[in-house]
Design an enzyme around this catalytic site. Structure first.
Site, short mmCIF file in Angstrom:
data_model
loop_
_atom_site.label_atom_id
_atom_site.label_comp_id
_atom_site.label_asym_id
_atom_site.label_seq_id
_atom_site.Cartn_x
_atom_site.Cartn_y
_atom_site.Cartn_z
N GLU A 21 0.83 -1.21 0.00
CA GLU A 21 0.00 0.00 0.00
C GLU A 21 0.86 1.26 0.00
O GLU A 21 0.53 2.25 -0.66
CB GLU A 21 -0.91 0.02 1.23
CG GLU A 21 -1.96 -1.07 1.23
CD GLU A 21 -2.79 -1.04 2.47
OE1 GLU A 21 -3.99 -0.68 2.36
OE2 GLU A 21 -2.27 -1.35 3.57
N TYR A 53 -15.50 26.28 -0.68
CA TYR A 53 -15.41 24.83 -0.90
C TYR A 53 -14.33 24.45 -1.90
O TYR A 53 -13.81 23.35 -1.85
CB TYR A 53 -16.76 24.22 -1.28
CG TYR A 53 -17.48 24.85 -2.44
CD1 TYR A 53 -17.12 24.58 -3.75
CD2 TYR A 53 -18.57 25.69 -2.21
CE1 TYR A 53 -17.80 25.15 -4.81
CE2 TYR A 53 -19.26 26.27 -3.27
CZ TYR A 53 -18.87 26.00 -4.56
OH TYR A 53 -19.54 26.55 -5.61
N GLU A 73 -8.53 6.06 9.84
CA GLU A 73 -9.03 6.84 10.96
C GLU A 73 -8.15 8.09 11.18
O GLU A 73 -8.66 9.18 11.43
CB GLU A 73 -9.05 6.01 12.25
CG GLU A 73 -10.09 4.90 12.27
CD GLU A 73 -9.64 3.58 11.63
OE1 GLU A 73 -10.31 2.57 11.87
OE2 GLU A 73 -8.63 3.57 10.89
N LYS A 98 -12.04 3.71 1.13
CA LYS A 98 -10.85 2.99 0.65
C LYS A 98 -11.34 1.81 -0.19
O LYS A 98 -11.36 0.65 0.25
CB LYS A 98 -10.02 2.52 1.86
CG LYS A 98 -8.65 1.98 1.49
CD LYS A 98 -7.84 1.67 2.75
CE LYS A 98 -6.47 1.15 2.40
NZ LYS A 98 -5.67 0.85 3.60
#
Length: 119
Positions: A21, A53, A73, A98
């Site tokens: 990863e 934004y 997290e 993910k």
């Protein structure tokens, strides 16, 4: 509180606990909901009185493509912390997707959703 939502922000990141990863990276998708009072901006028709934004989107994708972390997290928390730096924003909800997580069974998505507020 009013809400400004950004859905489906995409960026490539190198987050995860596995070496593959970190080496190869993968696409992460982020949804952000900013909670704020938009009345001052609406009454004055003034962008400086709300959360821009476009800038938030750039900041979020920079975090995703920036320094790697082990956990989504942690990534979600970094995004929430950045969003709360915008003065009008009182609360934020962040969902990190993910979709290419290293799971050995068929799945559609893995997500973490956090809700943070000032103070």
């Amino acid at each position: 509180m009013d809400r400004v939502a950004l859905r489906g922000l995409r960026a490539r990141g190198r987050h995860g606990v596995f070496a593959r990863e970190r080496e190869e990276g993968q696409t992460f998708v982020v949804d952000v909901v900013l909670h704020l009072d938009t009345r001052p901006a609406a009454e004055a028709d003034d962008l400086t009185r709300t959360a821009h934004y476009g800038i938030v989107a750039e900041e979020v994708t920079a975090i995703v493509s920036g320094d790697p972390v082990d956990l989504i997290e942690t990534l979600a928390q970094r995004i929430a912390d950045q969003c709360l730096k915008h003065d009008p924003v009182q609360e934020v909800e962040v969902t990190v997707h993910k979709p290419d997580a290293p799971i050995t069974v068929p799945f559609d998505d893995v997500t973490i959703t956090i809700h943070r507020s000032r103070g």
